[in-house]
Motif scaffolding. Structure first.
Motif, PDB file in Angstrom:
ATOM      1  N   MET A 158      58.433  28.442  27.728  1.00 41.55           N
ATOM      2  CA  MET A 158      57.301  27.898  28.432  1.00 41.55           C
ATOM      3  C   MET A 158      57.123  26.432  28.045  1.00 41.55           C
ATOM      4  O   MET A 158      57.227  26.070  26.893  1.00 41.55           O
ATOM      5  N   TRP A 184      47.951  28.158  29.294  1.00 41.65           N
ATOM      6  CA  TRP A 184      48.253  29.320  28.462  1.00 41.65           C
ATOM      7  C   TRP A 184      47.668  30.587  29.080  1.00 41.65           C
ATOM      8  O   TRP A 184      48.325  31.621  29.129  1.00 41.65           O
ATOM      9  N   ARG A 185      46.416  30.476  29.549  1.00 43.54           N
ATOM     10  CA  ARG A 185      45.799  31.647  30.183  1.00 43.54           C
ATOM     11  C   ARG A 185      46.552  32.041  31.451  1.00 43.54           C
ATOM     12  O   ARG A 185      46.744  33.227  31.708  1.00 43.54           O
ATOM     13  N   HIS A 245      49.701  31.534  32.018  1.00 46.42           N
ATOM     14  CA  HIS A 245      50.961  32.119  31.576  1.00 46.42           C
ATOM     15  C   HIS A 245      50.730  33.535  31.037  1.00 46.42           C
ATOM     16  O   HIS A 245      51.524  34.442  31.328  1.00 46.42           O
ATOM     17  N   ALA A 246      49.662  33.723  30.270  1.00 44.61           N
ATOM     18  CA  ALA A 246      49.361  35.036  29.703  1.00 44.61           C
ATOM     19  C   ALA A 246      49.005  36.020  30.815  1.00 44.61           C
ATOM     20  O   ALA A 246      49.394  37.199  30.768  1.00 44.61           O
ATOM     21  N   ASP A 247      48.276  35.582  31.835  1.00 41.36           N
ATOM     22  CA  ASP A 247      47.917  36.460  32.956  1.00 41.36           C
ATOM     23  C   ASP A 247      49.157  36.814  33.781  1.00 41.36           C
ATOM     24  O   ASP A 247      49.272  37.916  34.283  1.00 41.36           O
ATOM     25  N   ALA A 248      50.107  35.853  33.869  1.00 40.85           N
ATOM     26  CA  ALA A 248      51.321  36.125  34.634  1.00 40.85           C
ATOM     27  C   ALA A 248      52.208  37.143  33.921  1.00 40.85           C
ATOM     28  O   ALA A 248      52.907  37.931  34.550  1.00 40.85           O
ATOM     29  N   ASP A 249      52.185  37.142  32.588  1.00 36.99           N
ATOM     30  CA  ASP A 249      52.986  38.094  31.818  1.00 36.99           C
ATOM     31  C   ASP A 249      52.394  39.495  31.836  1.00 36.99           C
ATOM     32  O   ASP A 249      53.088  40.471  31.570  1.00 36.99           O
ATOM     33  N   SER A 250      51.083  39.614  32.082  1.00 36.02           N
ATOM     34  CA  SER A 250      50.459  40.930  32.023  1.00 36.02           C
ATOM     35  C   SER A 250      50.723  41.754  33.215  1.00 36.02           C
ATOM     36  O   SER A 250      51.123  41.666  34.215  1.00 36.02           O
TER      37      SER A 250
END
Length: 186
Positions: free
Chosen positions: A1, A178-179, A181-186
């Motif tokens: 990332m 970051w949020r 990216h984190a939401d896309a990974d979930s």
């Protein structure tokens, strides 16, 4: 990332010391700070000069210098009397023929019965002499230096505030990325 907003933070924070960014913004900011401080100093010195010369002009309009005769001298032996001047009782006659007496400070080696020049106010009371030309110039220069230092301080505060604002904006951008990216990974 990869965080896209890192470049803005890196250049705004002057992390590279003297580099200051891809277009040499540090040198430009420093030059602007110097110009701002110099303008503030010149404006302060000019304002002080105008105020001090106005005070001297007002003093000269309300006071006059006369010749008086020393009647008696105070104690000259103390060191304080030598520094501040000897107190003396003086007498003079004004333009309308009325005699006056008063106490004043004399510098130098005045003797009793000597004639001295003193300043008196509109009520015919002895007064201190007006500020001389060197006092006006020195007062203006000191005021200009203080105003320039204040201008420099304001410029430094503005620069620090800009850096803090840029850092907060970059941190908020990183947080959003970051949020996302984190939401896309979930």
């Amino acid at each position: 990332m990869t965080l896209r907003s890192t470049g803005r933070w890196f250049w705004a924070s002057d992390a590279e010391g003297d580099r200051g960014g891809p277009s040499g913004r540090r040198g430009g900011a420093l030059a602007m700070m110097v110009v701002f401080a110099a303008v503030m100093g010149c404006a302060g010195a000019f304002a002080a000069y105008r105020a001090l010369t106005g005070d001297v002009d007002a003093y000269l309009a309300s006071h006059r210098q006369i010749t008086a005769q020393v009647l008696s001298l105070g104690d000259r032996t103390s060191a304080a009397a030598r520094r501040a001047g000897t107190s003396a009782e003086v007498a003079w006659v004004d333009g309308s023929g009325i005699g006056h007496t008063g106490m004043t400070r004399l510098r130098g080696d005045q003797v009793e019965k000597a004639r001295v020049r003193i300043w008196v106010d509109a009520d015919a009371r002895p007064a201190a002499p007006p500020m001389g030309g060197s006092g006006v110039v020195l007062g203006s220069l000191i005021t200009g230096l203080v105003a320039g230092a204040a201008g420099w301080s304001v410029a430094l505060l503005a620069r620090s505030g800009r850096r803090a604002w840029t850092a907060r904006r970059a941190m908020a951008g990183w947080d959003r990325e970051w949020r996302a990216h984190a939401d896309a990974d979930s």
